[in-house]
Design a protein around this motif. Sequence first.
Motif, mmCIF file in Angstrom:
data_model
loop_
_atom_site.group_PDB
_atom_site.id
_atom_site.type_symbol
_atom_site.label_atom_id
_atom_site.label_comp_id
_atom_site.label_asym_id
_atom_site.label_seq_id
_atom_site.Cartn_x
_atom_site.Cartn_y
_atom_site.Cartn_z
ATOM 1 N N LEU A 208 0.844 -1.195 0.000
ATOM 2 C CA LEU A 208 0.000 0.000 0.000
ATOM 3 C C LEU A 208 0.879 1.245 0.000
ATOM 4 N N ALA A 209 0.672 2.100 -0.985
ATOM 5 C CA ALA A 209 1.381 3.375 -1.081
ATOM 6 C C ALA A 209 0.363 4.498 -0.983
ATOM 7 N N CYS A 210 0.618 5.479 -0.136
ATOM 8 C CA CYS A 210 -0.305 6.588 0.088
ATOM 9 C C CYS A 210 0.177 7.821 -0.678
ATOM 10 N N VAL A 211 -0.753 8.503 -1.335
ATOM 11 C CA VAL A 211 -0.435 9.718 -2.088
ATOM 12 C C VAL A 211 -1.456 10.801 -1.749
ATOM 13 N N GLU A 212 -1.081 12.047 -2.011
ATOM 14 C CA GLU A 212 -1.969 13.174 -1.765
ATOM 15 C C GLU A 212 -3.075 13.211 -2.814
ATOM 16 N N ASP A 213 -4.254 13.694 -2.403
ATOM 17 C CA ASP A 213 -5.395 13.826 -3.312
ATOM 18 C C ASP A 213 -6.075 15.166 -3.046
ATOM 19 N N PRO A 214 -5.965 16.126 -4.019
ATOM 20 C CA PRO A 214 -5.326 16.008 -5.325
ATOM 21 C C PRO A 214 -3.807 15.954 -5.191
ATOM 22 N N GLY A 215 -3.158 15.413 -6.231
ATOM 23 C CA GLY A 215 -1.719 15.243 -6.129
ATOM 24 C C GLY A 215 -1.042 15.093 -7.467
ATOM 25 N N TYR A 216 0.227 14.719 -7.401
ATOM 26 C CA TYR A 216 1.108 14.599 -8.569
ATOM 27 C C TYR A 216 0.822 13.277 -9.270
ATOM 28 N N THR A 217 0.243 13.327 -10.451
ATOM 29 C CA THR A 217 -0.219 12.130 -11.156
ATOM 30 C C THR A 217 0.891 11.127 -11.461
ATOM 31 N N PRO A 218 2.099 11.541 -11.928
ATOM 32 C CA PRO A 218 3.140 10.541 -12.219
ATOM 33 C C PRO A 218 3.528 9.687 -11.024
ATOM 34 N N ALA A 219 3.484 10.228 -9.796
ATOM 35 C CA ALA A 219 3.821 9.414 -8.620
ATOM 36 C C ALA A 219 2.840 8.264 -8.478
ATOM 37 N N ARG A 220 1.553 8.549 -8.593
ATOM 38 C CA ARG A 220 0.535 7.505 -8.514
ATOM 39 C C ARG A 220 0.764 6.439 -9.583
ATOM 40 N N ARG A 221 1.072 6.869 -10.790
ATOM 41 C CA ARG A 221 1.237 5.907 -11.887
ATOM 42 C C ARG A 221 2.487 5.045 -11.701
ATOM 43 N N LEU A 222 3.565 5.649 -11.216
ATOM 44 C CA LEU A 222 4.787 4.865 -10.992
ATOM 45 C C LEU A 222 4.582 3.830 -9.898
ATOM 46 N N PHE A 223 3.872 4.178 -8.852
ATOM 47 C CA PHE A 223 3.591 3.204 -7.793
ATOM 48 C C PHE A 223 2.672 2.098 -8.302
#
Length: 470
Positions: A208-223
């Motif tokens: 499980l990787a947590c990201v900000e929402d809204p956030g940086y789209t490439p980080a979500r895609r790389l994870f």
Amino acid sequence: MRRGKAASHLDLPRPDNLSAGKQQGAYEALRGAILNRQLPADSRLPSTRSLAERWQVSRGTLEAVFDRLHSEGYVQRVAGSGTRVCAVIPEQFIAAPASKHMLRRPVDADPPHAGVQSHVPFVARRPDASLFDRKAWARCISRGLLAAGVGVLEAAHPGGLPALREHIADYLRSYRGMHCEADEVIVTTGIRHGLDLVARTLLQPGDLACVEDPGYTPARRLFNLAGAQVQSIPLTAEGLDTAQLPAHARLAYVTPAHQAPLGVTLSVSRRLALLDWAHRADAWVVEDDYDSEYNYNSAPLAALKSLDTNDRVLYCGSFNKNLFPGLRVGFMVVPKALRPSLLRTLQLTGHSVGASDQSGLVDFLGSGAFVRHLRASRQAYQARRDALLACLPPGVTVSGEQAGLHFVLWLPAGVSEADFCARAADAGLSLQPLGKFCVEVTLPPAVIIGYTALTLAQIRFHGRALAQLL
């Protein structure tokens, strides 16, 4: 001709409308010559003395005209090199009007990060390469390579040149409040490269990787590419809502200095709560410090990594975000426990940075040129921000304007992001809707305004068009 004094290549004719007012007539003539590209970008205007003789007006009148053109962003006046045109005139400004169906752009065609471009209003949220001294950079590369010797070209340095890592660590100690050593630094090709290394090294399928929402789209895609489950964490006025972080997550990705895209700063209490969560959950925090150097109202908070007493933070920075986009040199400061595994991944993928750019940066950082460039570019970006804010009508709400390369423009109630962006496209503006950065949260309608890679003339011209849309 006197040595060092080049004559103007254009013999500007005397304007016909000087009888109605010499200063206004001369201003309109020179402004028109710039807008129709009779005086193209970077061309030098005649001296006020020679133009006064040619047009039979006083030199004082032309000095006032040149000062007005300078204040409006059409020309740049530099002692010793004369007055040069600095305004970049878009093709559509002098072209015949196109039909509306040709100008309209589909707002949902591309992911939000794909539209970022220099000199395109208002997706120009990137550094302005024209502010970078290319001649000085060429000298730095030459001196750096000669000083390093042939061994730099022959030896492999997967973590980066030792001299460069030492300079980076020294800069972070001095300007970001971090207690780091050179052996904690890994040189990358940019922040996304660092995120890719983190994803390949730390994440297993199902993690499980947590990201900000809204956030940086490439980080979500790389994870996601690493097989991880990505959980969105909403934000408040203080930044990431740390109370919603799950206890079983492997890592959390944050942009604490100037949140992408909302621009909020993660508060000190939230920073401490995030670090406490990472320690208790045996998780890692990835700090993306992409534009912390540009704070216009006060000194920025020290990096989140500076509070990291348990060594749980992986810090990512980039020279691409403050020198020029094509440089492709970034860096990470990694916990000592993760350095061997991250270096193995780096060697396996083979994405190391070239020796010439690294050697150039050694000289650029060591000579103080990097800090001087940051100081000059910060002043330029602040002037552009102020000019754009001055164009907006009273009552308009913006946020995140205190720092960074962009701010958020909140639309009036009841206005659709899609409709507003479509109308902006008809007016020649490219806008990124805030909704494109949201996954689970729903926020009021807004658009992202990038301004740093625009000239003052572009900002004033297109800022008026944006104000009319509002």
